[in-house]
Design an enzyme around this catalytic site. Structure first.
Site, PDB file in Angstrom:
ATOM      1  CE  LYS A 119      44.457  46.751  33.514  1.00  0.00           C
ATOM      2  NZ  LYS A 119      43.928  45.514  33.023  1.00  0.00           N
ATOM      3  CE  LYS A 201      49.938  45.840  28.406  1.00  0.00           C
ATOM      4  NZ  LYS A 201      49.781  44.554  29.013  1.00  0.00           N
ATOM      5  CE  LYS A 204      43.498  39.978  26.519  1.00  0.00           C
ATOM      6  NZ  LYS A 204      43.750  40.407  27.887  1.00  0.00           N
TER       7      LYS A 204
HETATM    8  P1  ATP Z   1      44.306  44.465  29.055  1.00  0.00           P
HETATM    9  O1  ATP Z   1      44.334  45.368  27.852  1.00  0.00           O
HETATM   10  O2  ATP Z   1      42.935  43.996  29.409  1.00  0.00           O
HETATM   11  O3  ATP Z   1      45.103  44.970  30.212  1.00  0.00           O
HETATM   12  P2  ATP Z   1      46.420  42.861  27.971  1.00  0.00           P
HETATM   13  O4  ATP Z   1      46.327  42.879  26.494  1.00  0.00           O
HETATM   14  O5  ATP Z   1      47.457  43.677  28.630  1.00  0.00           O
HETATM   15  O6  ATP Z   1      45.007  43.127  28.589  1.00  0.00           O
HETATM   16  P3  ATP Z   1      46.643  40.492  29.673  1.00  0.00           P
HETATM   17  O7  ATP Z   1      45.488  39.562  29.742  1.00  0.00           O
HETATM   18  O8  ATP Z   1      46.857  41.407  30.823  1.00  0.00           O
HETATM   19  O9  ATP Z   1      46.604  41.333  28.328  1.00  0.00           O
HETATM   20  O10 ATP Z   1      47.971  39.666  29.442  1.00  0.00           O
HETATM   21  C1  ATP Z   1      48.086  38.354  28.941  1.00  0.00           C
HETATM   22  C2  ATP Z   1      49.539  38.042  28.657  1.00  0.00           C
HETATM   23  O11 ATP Z   1      49.977  38.740  27.502  1.00  0.00           O
HETATM   24  C3  ATP Z   1      50.499  38.453  29.783  1.00  0.00           C
HETATM   25  O12 ATP Z   1      51.463  37.435  29.954  1.00  0.00           O
HETATM   26  C4  ATP Z   1      51.114  39.716  29.285  1.00  0.00           C
HETATM   27  O13 ATP Z   1      52.400  39.928  29.823  1.00  0.00           O
HETATM   28  C5  ATP Z   1      51.169  39.464  27.783  1.00  0.00           C
HETATM   29  N1  ATP Z   1      51.102  40.707  27.017  1.00  0.00           N
HETATM   30  C6  ATP Z   1      50.089  41.613  27.042  1.00  0.00           C
HETATM   31  N2  ATP Z   1      50.327  42.628  26.195  1.00  0.00           N
HETATM   32  C7  ATP Z   1      51.517  42.363  25.606  1.00  0.00           C
HETATM   33  C8  ATP Z   1      52.307  43.038  24.623  1.00  0.00           C
HETATM   34  N3  ATP Z   1      51.923  44.158  24.084  1.00  0.00           N
HETATM   35  N4  ATP Z   1      53.475  42.477  24.264  1.00  0.00           N
HETATM   36  C9  ATP Z   1      53.878  41.313  24.804  1.00  0.00           C
HETATM   37  N5  ATP Z   1      53.197  40.626  25.723  1.00  0.00           N
HETATM   38  C10 ATP Z   1      52.022  41.127  26.127  1.00  0.00           C
END
Ligand code: ATP
Ligand code: LTN
Length: 334
Positions: A119, A201, A204
């Site tokens: 980040k 990955k 969001k």
């Molecule tokens: P950001 O883009 O803001 O970092 P994010 O999409 O990575 O957000 P988080 O809020 O950090 O999402 O994560 C919420 C949950 O979703 C966590 O348990 C994380 O491990 C899971 N998660 C996030 N992205 C993935 C993915 N691509 N595949 C599987 N699990 C995911």
């Protein structure tokens, strides 16, 4: 009841940041499993809005996003009659515990966190202290509720390990206070990759709209995004090293239909990637449709949503305050 008594209902806790509409990755990797765990465990799920403060968002957007994330959790099937669903900042114990634990968090350990490194590389203009001490806040979230298991994606295992270390350090220095949580990685949990860049990955906050399926996308959009998903030039639906795009589509298809990779390969033998992509898009659209409908319904019922947000905060505060008071006593704060 004895700590190890098998009859003791185990506690599950997890959180998600309100940094945008949830993706298919959030859903298949996390929230769908959270829904399934409600039957067997005492579950606490929350919108991690204090964590989301580490990246700047416009205040009005932020307010809207936290509320939307809460509604999305309910729309995904978290039932406030079965689970405790709440917004983190509405329970002041989180910020207090976060500070107390940051004073037991070694600088060196915090510096090694991959999420911090990622980040800060992504936002070099705003490498703030919150981004750095994020794991101490997260440890507080978990320890306040004496969670047994924390279902998170693989990207959070380092933070969980950190939580266990900080809990053990607290117990050692100030006396037995916290239960040491374990990660919970269900077999069905899928790691979903970006459709545009299948080695990264799905996230969001990805700026490339084609890379991500949002759980509120309609059928047409979903099919279109899958159609443009990056694959390879083999034309064989098989799970193999080097076929990141196809592997990702197979993971998604398998997580929804429950079919094994071999079964999927057999199903699409002799067919082109076009057919496979349409099939994946269709099962995803079918899975997400009821969520989208339930979400729209929830947003029209403002009074219900407000009441559930308030009730969640009150119930969570009741539990968190007890652990906070205990930790403060042990530290000599009261
Ligand atoms: P950001 O883009 O803001 O970092 P994010 O999409 O990575 O957000 P988080 O809020 O950090 O999402 O994560 C919420 C949950 O979703 C966590 O348990 C994380 O491990 C899971 N998660 C996030 N992205 C993935 C993915 N691509 N595949 C599987 N699990 C995911
Ligand atoms: N850091 C997590 C969100 C999160 C969390 C938690 C998850 C904050 N506090 C406590 C589990 C338990 C993330 O970015 N996915």
């Amino acid at each position: 009841m004895n700590e190890n008594d098998p009859a003791r209902r185990r506690i599950i806790l997890s959180g998600i940041q309100p940094t945008g509409t949830f993706t298919l990755g959030n859903y298949l990797g996390a929230v769908k499993n959270w829904r399934q765990l409600q039957k067997e465990y005492d579950c606490y799920y929350f919108v991690a809005d204090l964590h989301a403060l580490t990246v700047y968002h416009e205040p009005a957007m932020r307010r809207k996003a936290s509320r939307a994330a809460f509604a999305l959790l309910l729309a995904c099937g978290l039932d406030p009659e079965k689970s405790l669903v709440f917004i983190q900042s509405h329970v002041s114990a989180h910020a207090q515990m976060g500070w107390m634990l940051s004073c037991l968090s070694p600088f060196g350990d915090l510096s090694r966190m991959t999420q911090f490194k990622d980040k800060s590389a992504k936002h070099p203009e705003d490498i703030n202290a919150g981004l750095f001490t994020y794991p101490a806040l997260m440890a507080g979230d978990i320890l306040l509720y004496q969670a047994d298991y924390v279902p998170v994606g693989a990207d959070q295992t380092q933070h969980l390990e950190f939580t266990r270390n900080v809990a053990a350090r607290f117990n050692h220095v100030y006396g037995e206070t916290f239960r040491l949580p374990e990660g919970y990685f269900p077999k069905a949990g899928a790691r979903v990759m970006s459709l545009a860049e299948p080695t990264a990955k799905m996230s969001k906050s990805d700026e490339n709209a084609k890379a991500t399926i949002f759980i509120l996308d309609d059928e047409k959009t979903i099919l279109k995004k899958f159609k443009s998903a990056v694959t390879d030039s083999d034309a064989e639906v098989a799970f193999r090293e080097g076929k990141d795009g196809i592997n990702n589509l197979m993971t998604i298809y398998s997580a929804i239909t429950g079919k094994s990779c071999d079964a999927i390969t057999a199903e699409f033998a002799g067919k082109g990637y076009g057919d496979f992509k349409t099939a994946v898009g269709t099962v995803v659209a079918d899975e997400l449709r009821p969520i989208r409908e339930r979400y729209a319904e929830l947003l029209t019922d403002k009074a219900y949503l407000d009441a559930e947000i308030a009730r969640g905060a009150e119930r969570a505060a009741h539990i968190a305050e007890k652990t906070l008071a205990k930790a403060k006593r042990k530290m000599g704060l009261c």
